[in-house]
Write a protein that holds these residues in place. Structure first.
Motif, mmCIF file in Angstrom:
data_model
loop_
_atom_site.group_PDB
_atom_site.id
_atom_site.type_symbol
_atom_site.label_atom_id
_atom_site.label_comp_id
_atom_site.label_asym_id
_atom_site.label_seq_id
_atom_site.Cartn_x
_atom_site.Cartn_y
_atom_site.Cartn_z
ATOM 1 N N ALA A 1 10.233 11.566 0.985
ATOM 2 C CA ALA A 1 9.341 10.974 1.979
ATOM 3 C C ALA A 1 9.717 9.522 2.232
ATOM 4 O O ALA A 1 9.765 9.063 3.386
ATOM 5 C CB ALA A 1 7.893 11.083 1.506
ATOM 6 N N THR A 2 10.003 8.785 1.174
ATOM 7 C CA THR A 2 10.370 7.377 1.309
ATOM 8 C C THR A 2 11.660 7.202 2.103
ATOM 9 O O THR A 2 11.750 6.367 3.004
ATOM 10 C CB THR A 2 10.519 6.734 -0.089
ATOM 11 N N VAL A 3 12.678 7.988 1.770
ATOM 12 C CA VAL A 3 13.969 7.873 2.464
ATOM 13 C C VAL A 3 13.828 8.227 3.936
ATOM 14 O O VAL A 3 14.373 7.550 4.821
ATOM 15 C CB VAL A 3 15.009 8.784 1.780
ATOM 16 N N THR A 4 13.086 9.281 4.231
ATOM 17 C CA THR A 4 12.879 9.688 5.624
ATOM 18 C C THR A 4 12.226 8.576 6.436
ATOM 19 O O THR A 4 12.658 8.246 7.553
ATOM 20 C CB THR A 4 12.006 10.952 5.686
ATOM 21 N N ILE A 5 11.194 7.969 5.875
ATOM 22 C CA ILE A 5 10.459 6.920 6.588
ATOM 23 C C ILE A 5 11.300 5.661 6.733
ATOM 24 O O ILE A 5 11.292 5.009 7.796
ATOM 25 C CB ILE A 5 9.135 6.624 5.852
ATOM 26 N N LYS A 6 12.069 5.295 5.713
ATOM 27 C CA LYS A 6 12.887 4.087 5.796
ATOM 28 C C LYS A 6 14.002 4.231 6.834
ATOM 29 O O LYS A 6 14.340 3.274 7.537
ATOM 30 C CB LYS A 6 13.476 3.745 4.422
ATOM 31 N N LEU A 7 14.598 5.406 6.934
ATOM 32 C CA LEU A 7 15.619 5.626 7.954
ATOM 33 C C LEU A 7 15.010 5.510 9.355
ATOM 34 O O LEU A 7 15.598 4.895 10.256
ATOM 35 C CB LEU A 7 16.276 6.992 7.760
ATOM 36 N N ALA A 8 13.824 6.109 9.541
ATOM 37 C CA ALA A 8 13.149 6.015 10.836
ATOM 38 C C ALA A 8 12.793 4.562 11.154
ATOM 39 O O ALA A 8 12.935 4.114 12.298
ATOM 40 C CB ALA A 8 11.900 6.884 10.834
ATOM 41 N N THR A 9 12.344 3.815 10.138
ATOM 42 C CA THR A 9 12.010 2.402 10.323
ATOM 43 C C THR A 9 13.229 1.597 10.755
ATOM 44 O O THR A 9 13.157 0.748 11.649
ATOM 45 C CB THR A 9 11.437 1.819 9.016
ATOM 46 N N ALA A 10 14.378 1.866 10.112
ATOM 47 C CA ALA A 10 15.605 1.142 10.451
ATOM 48 C C ALA A 10 15.998 1.380 11.906
ATOM 49 O O ALA A 10 16.331 0.437 12.637
ATOM 50 C CB ALA A 10 16.737 1.570 9.515
ATOM 51 N N PHE A 11 15.966 2.629 12.341
ATOM 52 C CA PHE A 11 16.333 2.935 13.728
ATOM 53 C C PHE A 11 15.378 2.256 14.713
ATOM 54 O O PHE A 11 15.795 1.737 15.755
ATOM 55 C CB PHE A 11 16.350 4.449 13.948
ATOM 56 N N TYR A 12 14.094 2.256 14.386
ATOM 57 C CA TYR A 12 13.111 1.632 15.270
ATOM 58 C C TYR A 12 13.334 0.131 15.389
ATOM 59 O O TYR A 12 13.360 -0.429 16.497
ATOM 60 C CB TYR A 12 11.697 1.914 14.755
ATOM 61 N N LEU B 1 0.835 -1.204 0.000
ATOM 62 C CA LEU B 1 0.000 0.000 0.000
ATOM 63 C C LEU B 1 0.868 1.251 0.000
ATOM 64 O O LEU B 1 0.520 2.269 -0.613
ATOM 65 C CB LEU B 1 -0.921 -0.007 1.222
ATOM 66 N N TYR B 2 1.987 1.162 0.690
ATOM 67 C CA TYR B 2 2.959 2.256 0.695
ATOM 68 C C TYR B 2 3.413 2.563 -0.736
ATOM 69 O O TYR B 2 3.415 3.723 -1.172
ATOM 70 C CB TYR B 2 4.144 1.834 1.570
ATOM 71 N N ASN B 3 3.821 1.515 -1.464
ATOM 72 C CA ASN B 3 4.274 1.703 -2.848
ATOM 73 C C ASN B 3 3.152 2.220 -3.737
ATOM 74 O O ASN B 3 3.376 3.056 -4.622
ATOM 75 C CB ASN B 3 4.812 0.386 -3.404
ATOM 76 N N PHE C 1 1.527 8.654 3.642
ATOM 77 C CA PHE C 1 0.311 9.312 3.168
ATOM 78 C C PHE C 1 0.272 10.772 3.605
ATOM 79 O O PHE C 1 -0.386 11.607 2.973
ATOM 80 C CB PHE C 1 -0.920 8.569 3.694
ATOM 81 N N ALA C 2 0.969 11.101 4.688
ATOM 82 C CA ALA C 2 1.025 12.485 5.162
ATOM 83 C C ALA C 2 2.194 13.246 4.535
ATOM 84 O O ALA C 2 2.048 14.408 4.124
ATOM 85 C CB ALA C 2 1.143 12.517 6.682
ATOM 86 N N LEU C 3 3.364 12.594 4.461
ATOM 87 C CA LEU C 3 4.562 13.287 3.977
ATOM 88 C C LEU C 3 4.546 13.492 2.467
ATOM 89 O O LEU C 3 5.093 14.484 1.965
ATOM 90 C CB LEU C 3 5.815 12.504 4.374
ATOM 91 N N ASN C 4 3.948 12.541 1.723
ATOM 92 C CA ASN C 4 3.926 12.691 0.264
ATOM 93 C C ASN C 4 3.277 14.002 -0.179
ATOM 94 O O ASN C 4 3.880 14.766 -0.941
ATOM 95 C CB ASN C 4 3.218 11.501 -0.381
ATOM 96 N N PRO C 5 2.044 14.303 0.250
ATOM 97 C CA PRO C 5 1.458 15.580 -0.179
ATOM 98 C C PRO C 5 2.205 16.789 0.377
ATOM 99 O O PRO C 5 2.292 17.828 -0.289
ATOM 100 C CB PRO C 5 0.018 15.511 0.359
ATOM 101 N N VAL D 1 17.827 10.638 -4.901
ATOM 102 C CA VAL D 1 17.433 10.731 -3.493
ATOM 103 C C VAL D 1 17.368 9.347 -2.850
ATOM 104 O O VAL D 1 17.888 9.128 -1.749
ATOM 105 C CB VAL D 1 16.078 11.457 -3.359
ATOM 106 N N THR D 2 16.732 8.388 -3.521
ATOM 107 C CA THR D 2 16.587 7.061 -2.929
ATOM 108 C C THR D 2 17.927 6.338 -2.814
ATOM 109 O O THR D 2 18.164 5.613 -1.839
ATOM 110 C CB THR D 2 15.603 6.202 -3.744
ATOM 111 N N LEU D 3 18.809 6.523 -3.780
ATOM 112 C CA LEU D 3 20.131 5.910 -3.680
ATOM 113 C C LEU D 3 20.918 6.486 -2.512
ATOM 114 O O LEU D 3 21.620 5.763 -1.794
ATOM 115 C CB LEU D 3 20.906 6.111 -4.988
#
Length: 419
Positions: free
Chosen positions: A177-188, A8-10, A157-161, A118-120
Protein backbone atom coordinates in the motif's frame (compact mmCIF):
# COMPACT_ATOMS: atom_id res chain seq x y z
CA UNK A 1 -0.72 20.19 7.41
CA UNK A 2 0.92 18.02 4.80
CA UNK A 3 3.42 16.75 7.34
CA UNK A 4 0.61 16.07 9.80
CA UNK A 5 -1.01 13.83 7.21
CA UNK A 6 2.35 12.20 6.51
CA UNK A 7 2.80 11.23 10.15
CA UNK A 8 -0.84 10.13 10.40
CA UNK A 9 -0.02 7.97 7.41
CA UNK A 10 2.84 6.31 9.33
CA UNK A 11 0.65 5.92 12.41
CA UNK A 12 -1.98 4.21 10.26
CA UNK A 13 0.61 1.62 9.24
CA UNK A 14 1.50 1.06 12.89
CA UNK A 15 -2.18 0.82 13.83
CA UNK A 16 -2.94 -1.88 11.27
CA UNK A 17 0.26 -3.72 12.18
CA UNK A 18 -1.03 -3.76 15.76
CA UNK A 19 -4.19 -5.49 14.54
CA UNK A 20 -2.01 -8.17 12.95
CA UNK A 21 -0.43 -8.76 16.37
CA UNK A 22 2.38 -7.57 18.62
CA UNK A 23 4.95 -9.47 16.51
CA UNK A 24 3.91 -7.60 13.38
CA UNK A 25 4.01 -4.29 15.25
CA UNK A 26 7.55 -5.03 16.45
CA UNK A 27 8.58 -6.15 12.95
CA UNK A 28 7.27 -2.97 11.34
CA UNK A 29 9.03 -0.85 13.97
CA UNK A 30 12.37 -2.52 13.25
CA UNK A 31 11.91 -2.58 9.46
CA UNK A 32 10.96 1.10 9.43
CA UNK A 33 14.22 2.03 11.15
CA UNK A 34 16.24 0.05 8.60
CA UNK A 35 14.35 1.46 5.61
CA UNK A 36 14.80 5.08 6.62
CA UNK A 37 18.46 4.43 7.33
CA UNK A 38 18.88 3.28 3.71
CA UNK A 39 16.60 5.97 2.30
CA UNK A 40 18.34 8.81 4.15
CA UNK A 41 20.87 9.20 1.32
CA UNK A 42 17.96 10.39 -0.83
CA UNK A 43 16.09 12.53 1.69
CA UNK A 44 18.65 15.33 1.29
CA UNK A 45 17.43 15.73 -2.30
CA UNK A 46 14.46 17.75 -1.03
CA UNK A 47 16.74 20.13 0.84
CA UNK A 48 19.15 20.36 -2.09
CA UNK A 49 16.34 21.11 -4.54
CA UNK A 50 15.00 23.90 -2.38
CA UNK A 51 18.46 25.34 -1.68
CA UNK A 52 19.38 25.55 -5.38
CA UNK A 53 16.06 26.70 -6.84
CA UNK A 54 14.85 29.21 -4.20
CA UNK A 55 17.67 31.74 -4.87
CA UNK A 56 16.92 31.49 -8.60
CA UNK A 57 13.33 32.42 -7.81
CA UNK A 58 14.52 35.33 -5.67
CA UNK A 59 16.65 36.56 -8.58
CA UNK A 60 13.60 36.58 -10.84
CA UNK A 61 14.33 33.45 -12.87
CA UNK A 62 10.62 32.63 -12.81
CA UNK A 63 10.14 35.51 -15.25
CA UNK A 64 12.98 34.89 -17.71
CA UNK A 65 11.80 31.68 -19.29
CA UNK A 66 12.83 29.50 -16.30
CA UNK A 67 15.76 28.05 -18.27
CA UNK A 68 17.99 27.90 -15.20
CA UNK A 69 15.25 26.43 -13.05
CA UNK A 70 14.48 23.79 -15.70
CA UNK A 71 18.13 22.73 -15.78
CA UNK A 72 18.15 22.39 -11.99
CA UNK A 73 14.89 20.41 -12.01
CA UNK A 74 16.12 17.97 -14.67
CA UNK A 75 19.35 17.31 -12.79
CA UNK A 76 17.57 16.99 -9.44
CA UNK A 77 15.26 14.33 -10.91
CA UNK A 78 18.23 12.51 -12.43
CA UNK A 79 19.97 12.49 -9.07
CA UNK A 80 16.82 11.24 -7.32
CA UNK A 81 16.66 8.24 -9.66
CA UNK A 82 20.35 7.49 -9.09
CA UNK A 83 19.93 7.69 -5.30
CA UNK A 84 16.99 5.27 -5.40
CA UNK A 85 19.15 2.71 -7.21
CA UNK A 86 21.88 3.13 -4.58
CA UNK A 87 19.30 2.62 -1.80
CA UNK A 88 18.06 -0.58 -3.44
CA UNK A 89 21.56 -2.01 -3.87
CA UNK A 90 22.58 -1.16 -0.31
CA UNK A 91 19.36 -2.65 1.00
CA UNK A 92 19.88 -5.92 -0.84
CA UNK A 93 23.22 -6.32 0.92
CA UNK A 94 22.61 -4.80 4.35
CA UNK A 95 18.91 -5.12 5.21
CA UNK A 96 18.90 -8.53 6.88
CA UNK A 97 22.03 -7.99 9.03
CA UNK A 98 20.63 -4.63 10.17
CA UNK A 99 17.30 -6.21 11.14
CA UNK A 100 19.15 -8.76 13.27
CA UNK A 101 21.35 -6.04 14.76
CA UNK A 102 18.24 -4.19 15.93
CA UNK A 103 17.28 -7.13 18.09
CA UNK A 104 14.73 -8.90 15.90
CA UNK A 105 14.09 -12.36 17.32
CA UNK A 106 13.95 -15.33 14.88
CA UNK A 107 10.14 -15.12 14.66
CA UNK A 108 10.27 -11.34 14.04
CA UNK A 109 12.97 -11.27 11.35
CA UNK A 110 10.91 -12.77 8.47
CA UNK A 111 8.07 -10.31 9.09
CA UNK A 112 10.49 -7.37 9.04
CA UNK A 113 12.08 -8.58 5.81
CA UNK A 114 8.65 -8.94 4.16
CA UNK A 115 8.11 -5.23 4.65
CA UNK A 116 11.63 -4.25 3.62
CA UNK A 117 11.82 -6.08 0.30
CA UNK A 118 8.67 -4.41 -0.97
CA UNK A 119 9.54 -0.89 0.20
CA UNK A 120 13.10 -1.11 -1.13
CA UNK A 121 11.78 -2.20 -4.53
CA UNK A 122 9.59 0.90 -4.60
CA UNK A 123 12.14 3.35 -3.18
CA UNK A 124 12.13 5.39 -6.42
CA UNK A 125 8.67 6.67 -5.48
CA UNK A 126 10.06 8.09 -2.24
CA UNK A 127 13.09 9.82 -3.79
CA UNK A 128 11.12 11.33 -6.69
CA UNK A 129 8.49 12.61 -4.24
CA UNK A 130 11.19 14.29 -2.15
CA UNK A 131 12.76 15.88 -5.24
CA UNK A 132 9.50 17.24 -6.65
CA UNK A 133 8.32 18.49 -3.25
CA UNK A 134 11.60 20.35 -2.68
CA UNK A 135 11.39 22.04 -6.07
CA UNK A 136 7.76 23.05 -5.54
CA UNK A 137 8.59 24.36 -2.07
CA UNK A 138 11.28 26.59 -3.54
CA UNK A 139 8.69 27.97 -5.95
CA UNK A 140 6.41 28.83 -3.04
CA UNK A 141 4.01 25.92 -3.64
CA UNK A 142 3.47 23.90 -0.48
CA UNK A 143 -0.19 23.22 -1.28
CA UNK A 144 0.43 20.50 -3.86
CA UNK A 145 2.53 18.38 -1.52
CA UNK A 146 0.01 18.94 1.26
CA UNK A 147 -2.80 17.75 -1.01
CA UNK A 148 -0.82 14.71 -2.10
CA UNK A 149 -0.01 13.73 1.48
CA UNK A 150 -3.61 14.24 2.59
CA UNK A 151 -4.98 12.10 -0.24
CA UNK A 152 -2.23 9.55 0.44
CA UNK A 153 -3.35 9.27 4.06
CA UNK A 154 -6.95 8.50 3.12
CA UNK A 155 -5.83 6.14 0.36
CA UNK A 156 -3.60 4.33 2.85
CA UNK A 157 -6.52 3.99 5.23
CA UNK A 158 -8.41 2.23 2.42
CA UNK A 159 -5.61 0.17 0.85
CA UNK A 160 -4.12 -1.11 4.12
CA UNK A 161 -7.17 -3.18 5.15
CA UNK A 162 -7.73 -4.23 1.52
CA UNK A 163 -4.20 -5.56 1.00
CA UNK A 164 -3.51 -6.65 4.58
CA UNK A 165 -6.76 -8.40 5.47
CA UNK A 166 -8.86 -8.53 2.29
CA UNK A 167 -6.10 -10.12 0.20
CA UNK A 168 -4.46 -11.75 3.21
CA UNK A 169 -1.02 -10.27 2.53
CA UNK A 170 -0.27 -9.31 6.14
CA UNK A 171 2.81 -7.12 6.61
CA UNK A 172 3.51 -7.33 2.87
CA UNK A 173 0.14 -5.66 2.28
CA UNK A 174 1.11 -2.70 4.47
CA UNK A 175 4.31 -2.25 2.46
CA UNK A 176 2.55 -2.68 -0.89
CA UNK A 177 0.00 0.00 0.00
CA UNK A 178 2.81 2.41 0.88
CA UNK A 179 4.75 1.79 -2.34
CA UNK A 180 1.63 2.16 -4.49
CA UNK A 181 0.71 5.49 -2.89
CA UNK A 182 4.26 6.88 -3.01
CA UNK A 183 4.60 6.12 -6.72
CA UNK A 184 1.25 7.83 -7.39
CA UNK A 185 2.37 10.81 -5.27
CA UNK A 186 5.62 11.12 -7.24
CA UNK A 187 3.82 11.16 -10.60
CA UNK A 188 1.34 13.75 -9.34
CA UNK A 189 3.97 16.12 -7.94
CA UNK A 190 6.10 15.84 -11.08
CA UNK A 191 3.03 16.64 -13.19
CA UNK A 192 2.27 19.72 -11.08
CA UNK A 193 5.91 20.85 -11.23
CA UNK A 194 6.08 20.48 -15.01
CA UNK A 195 2.78 22.30 -15.48
CA UNK A 196 3.74 25.14 -13.12
CA UNK A 197 7.02 25.75 -14.96
CA UNK A 198 5.55 24.89 -18.38
CA UNK A 199 8.38 22.46 -19.08
CA UNK A 200 8.90 18.83 -19.95
CA UNK A 201 11.00 17.18 -17.24
CA UNK A 202 13.85 15.01 -18.54
CA UNK A 203 16.31 13.42 -16.08
CA UNK A 204 19.74 14.94 -16.75
CA UNK A 205 23.36 14.34 -15.82
CA UNK A 206 25.20 17.64 -16.01
CA UNK A 207 28.31 17.07 -13.93
CA UNK A 208 28.97 20.74 -12.96
CA UNK A 209 25.35 21.03 -11.77
CA UNK A 210 25.58 17.69 -10.00
CA UNK A 211 28.68 18.92 -8.20
CA UNK A 212 26.87 22.04 -7.05
CA UNK A 213 23.86 19.95 -6.04
CA UNK A 214 25.95 17.41 -4.17
CA UNK A 215 27.49 20.21 -2.09
CA UNK A 216 23.98 20.83 -0.73
CA UNK A 217 22.49 17.35 -0.97
CA UNK A 218 25.26 15.30 0.62
CA UNK A 219 25.58 17.35 3.83
CA UNK A 220 21.78 17.39 4.17
CA UNK A 221 21.61 13.66 3.42
CA UNK A 222 24.44 12.98 5.84
CA UNK A 223 22.70 15.11 8.46
CA UNK A 224 19.58 13.01 7.95
CA UNK A 225 21.71 9.87 7.98
CA UNK A 226 23.13 10.80 11.37
CA UNK A 227 19.59 11.38 12.67
CA UNK A 228 18.49 7.98 11.41
CA UNK A 229 21.70 6.31 12.62
CA UNK A 230 21.22 7.86 16.03
CA UNK A 231 17.73 6.43 16.18
CA UNK A 232 19.10 3.18 14.82
CA UNK A 233 21.64 2.91 17.62
CA UNK A 234 18.97 3.81 20.17
CA UNK A 235 16.70 1.10 18.80
CA UNK A 236 19.58 -1.41 18.83
CA UNK A 237 20.26 -0.68 22.51
CA UNK A 238 16.56 -0.77 23.40
CA UNK A 239 16.37 -4.06 21.50
CA UNK A 240 18.53 -5.61 24.22
CA UNK A 241 15.52 -5.28 26.51
CA UNK A 242 13.19 -6.98 24.00
CA UNK A 243 11.40 -6.21 20.72
CA UNK A 244 8.26 -5.06 22.56
CA UNK A 245 10.22 -2.16 24.03
CA UNK A 246 11.38 -1.32 20.50
CA UNK A 247 7.73 -1.21 19.45
CA UNK A 248 6.88 1.04 22.41
CA UNK A 249 9.70 3.45 21.63
CA UNK A 250 8.64 3.55 17.97
CA UNK A 251 5.02 4.32 18.83
CA UNK A 252 6.14 7.08 21.21
CA UNK A 253 8.53 8.49 18.63
CA UNK A 254 5.84 8.59 15.93
CA UNK A 255 3.44 10.39 18.28
CA UNK A 256 6.14 12.89 19.20
CA UNK A 257 6.80 13.49 15.49
CA UNK A 258 3.11 14.19 15.03
CA UNK A 259 3.28 16.91 17.67
CA UNK A 260 6.50 18.28 16.18
CA UNK A 261 5.07 18.49 12.67
CA UNK A 262 3.93 22.12 12.86
CA UNK A 263 7.52 23.00 13.73
CA UNK A 264 8.77 20.93 10.80
CA UNK A 265 6.30 22.69 8.53
CA UNK A 266 7.64 25.98 9.84
CA UNK A 267 11.12 24.67 9.06
CA UNK A 268 10.17 24.15 5.39
CA UNK A 269 8.69 27.63 5.11
CA UNK A 270 11.73 29.24 6.74
CA UNK A 271 14.10 27.47 4.33
CA UNK A 272 12.18 28.64 1.26
CA UNK A 273 11.63 32.23 2.46
CA UNK A 274 15.19 32.71 3.71
CA UNK A 275 16.56 31.31 0.44
CA UNK A 276 14.41 33.63 -1.65
CA UNK A 277 15.39 36.65 0.47
CA UNK A 278 19.09 35.79 0.12
CA UNK A 279 18.69 35.44 -3.65
CA UNK A 280 16.99 38.83 -3.81
CA UNK A 281 19.71 40.44 -1.66
CA UNK A 282 17.39 41.11 1.30
CA UNK A 283 19.72 39.64 3.92
CA UNK A 284 18.21 41.61 6.82
CA UNK A 285 15.00 39.71 6.22
CA UNK A 286 16.83 36.42 6.78
CA UNK A 287 17.44 37.48 10.40
CA UNK A 288 13.84 38.62 10.73
CA UNK A 289 12.58 35.30 9.37
CA UNK A 290 14.70 33.37 11.87
CA UNK A 291 13.57 35.41 14.88
CA UNK A 292 9.91 35.16 13.96
CA UNK A 293 10.22 31.41 13.47
CA UNK A 294 11.57 31.02 17.01
CA UNK A 295 8.65 33.03 18.42
CA UNK A 296 6.09 31.00 16.49
CA UNK A 297 7.86 27.81 17.56
CA UNK A 298 7.61 28.82 21.22
CA UNK A 299 3.83 29.10 20.90
CA UNK A 300 3.77 25.65 19.30
CA UNK A 301 5.79 24.23 22.20
CA UNK A 302 3.51 25.75 24.83
CA UNK A 303 0.55 24.07 23.14
CA UNK A 304 2.15 20.67 22.49
CA UNK A 305 4.11 19.90 25.67
CA UNK A 306 1.03 19.49 27.93
CA UNK A 307 -0.51 17.16 25.34
CA UNK A 308 2.70 15.19 25.13
CA UNK A 309 2.89 14.74 28.91
CA UNK A 310 -0.69 14.35 30.11
CA UNK A 311 -2.33 12.58 27.16
CA UNK A 312 0.49 10.16 26.37
CA UNK A 313 -1.21 7.13 28.05
CA UNK A 314 -4.34 7.69 25.97
CA UNK A 315 -2.42 8.18 22.73
CA UNK A 316 -0.16 5.15 23.12
CA UNK A 317 -3.05 2.97 24.31
CA UNK A 318 -4.78 3.62 21.01
CA UNK A 319 -2.18 1.41 19.28
CA UNK A 320 -1.67 -1.48 21.71
CA UNK A 321 -2.87 -3.13 24.91
CA UNK A 322 0.50 -4.75 25.63
CA UNK A 323 1.79 -3.34 28.92
CA UNK A 324 5.49 -3.34 27.97
CA UNK A 325 4.84 -1.50 24.70
CA UNK A 326 2.50 1.00 26.32
CA UNK A 327 4.76 1.76 29.29
CA UNK A 328 7.84 2.35 27.15
CA UNK A 329 5.98 4.68 24.79
CA UNK A 330 4.49 6.76 27.61
CA UNK A 331 7.80 7.02 29.45
CA UNK A 332 9.61 8.22 26.35
CA UNK A 333 7.01 10.87 25.57
CA UNK A 334 6.94 12.29 29.09
CA UNK A 335 10.72 12.54 29.38
CA UNK A 336 11.36 13.90 25.89
CA UNK A 337 8.73 16.62 26.42
CA UNK A 338 11.50 18.44 28.31
CA UNK A 339 13.37 18.95 25.02
CA UNK A 340 10.42 19.93 22.82
CA UNK A 341 11.35 23.59 22.30
CA UNK A 342 15.00 22.63 21.84
CA UNK A 343 13.92 20.57 18.83
CA UNK A 344 12.12 23.63 17.45
CA UNK A 345 15.25 25.79 17.79
CA UNK A 346 17.35 23.11 16.09
CA UNK A 347 14.93 22.77 13.17
CA UNK A 348 14.85 26.51 12.48
CA UNK A 349 18.61 26.94 12.87
CA UNK A 350 19.31 24.15 10.41
CA UNK A 351 16.72 25.51 7.96
CA UNK A 352 18.31 28.97 7.90
CA UNK A 353 21.85 27.60 7.57
CA UNK A 354 20.84 25.41 4.66
CA UNK A 355 18.95 28.29 3.04
CA UNK A 356 22.04 30.51 3.12
CA UNK A 357 24.09 27.58 1.77
CA UNK A 358 25.99 26.82 4.97
CA UNK A 359 25.13 23.11 5.24
CA UNK A 360 28.32 21.77 6.81
CA UNK A 361 27.77 22.92 10.39
CA UNK A 362 24.37 21.16 10.67
CA UNK A 363 26.08 18.02 9.39
CA UNK A 364 28.89 18.23 11.96
CA UNK A 365 26.44 19.03 14.75
CA UNK A 366 24.24 16.13 13.62
CA UNK A 367 27.17 13.73 13.79
CA UNK A 368 27.93 14.82 17.34
CA UNK A 369 24.31 15.13 18.52
CA UNK A 370 22.77 12.09 16.89
CA UNK A 371 25.67 9.71 16.67
CA UNK A 372 28.89 10.15 18.58
CA UNK A 373 27.83 11.62 21.94
CA UNK A 374 24.64 9.59 22.61
CA UNK A 375 26.21 6.38 21.27
CA UNK A 376 29.17 6.70 23.64
CA UNK A 377 27.11 7.74 26.65
CA UNK A 378 24.36 5.18 26.13
CA UNK A 379 26.81 2.36 25.47
CA UNK A 380 28.53 3.08 28.77
CA UNK A 381 25.22 3.45 30.63
CA UNK A 382 23.46 0.39 29.21
CA UNK A 383 26.19 -2.08 28.28
CA UNK A 384 29.00 -1.24 30.71
CA UNK A 385 27.18 0.05 33.80
CA UNK A 386 23.92 -1.86 33.27
CA UNK A 387 21.69 1.18 33.81
CA UNK A 388 17.96 0.86 33.10
CA UNK A 389 16.55 1.64 29.65
CA UNK A 390 15.02 4.94 30.82
CA UNK A 391 18.49 6.48 31.24
CA UNK A 392 18.77 6.62 27.44
CA UNK A 393 15.78 8.94 27.24
CA UNK A 394 17.39 11.41 29.65
CA UNK A 395 20.55 11.32 27.55
CA UNK A 396 18.51 12.31 24.49
CA UNK A 397 17.04 15.31 26.33
CA UNK A 398 20.39 16.59 27.60
CA UNK A 399 22.09 16.29 24.21
CA UNK A 400 19.24 17.96 22.30
CA UNK A 401 19.09 20.95 24.67
CA UNK A 402 22.85 21.48 24.52
CA UNK A 403 22.87 21.18 20.71
CA UNK A 404 20.02 23.69 20.37
CA UNK A 405 21.94 26.31 22.35
CA UNK A 406 25.06 25.84 20.20
CA UNK A 407 23.06 25.88 16.93
CA UNK A 408 21.19 29.05 17.89
CA UNK A 409 24.28 31.15 18.58
CA UNK A 410 26.12 29.80 15.55
CA UNK A 411 23.16 30.64 13.29
CA UNK A 412 22.96 34.16 14.64
CA UNK A 413 26.65 34.63 13.97
CA UNK A 414 26.38 33.37 10.36
CA UNK A 415 23.39 35.59 9.65
CA UNK A 416 25.37 38.57 10.95
CA UNK A 417 28.14 37.75 8.48
CA UNK A 418 25.90 37.97 5.44
CA UNK A 419 26.93 40.87 3.17
Amino acid sequence: MGMVFNTLYNLTDIWFAGYLGDDSLAALSIAGSVFFLLLSIGIGIQTGASAMIAPEVGRGAMHDGTSQIKEWVDNIIGMAIAFSVVSLLLGAVAARPLVVLLGAEPHIEPLAMEYLWVTLAGSIGFTLSFAAAGALMALGDTHSNRNALAIGFFANFALNPLFTFGLGLGVTGIALATVTIKLATAFYLLYVLAKRLNIRIRPAFDWPRWQALLKQVLPASFNMLTIVLGGFITVALIGQFGSQHVAGYTVGLRLEQLLLLPALGLNSAVMAIAGQNMGAGHNSRVAETYQKSLSIGLVMALMSVPVMYFLSPLMVGFFTDAEAIRQTGVTYLRIDALAFYAYVVLFQSVAVLQAIRKPLFPMYLGIARQLVIPALINYVLIVVWDYPMVSMFYTIVAVVIGSAVIAHFYTRREIGRLP
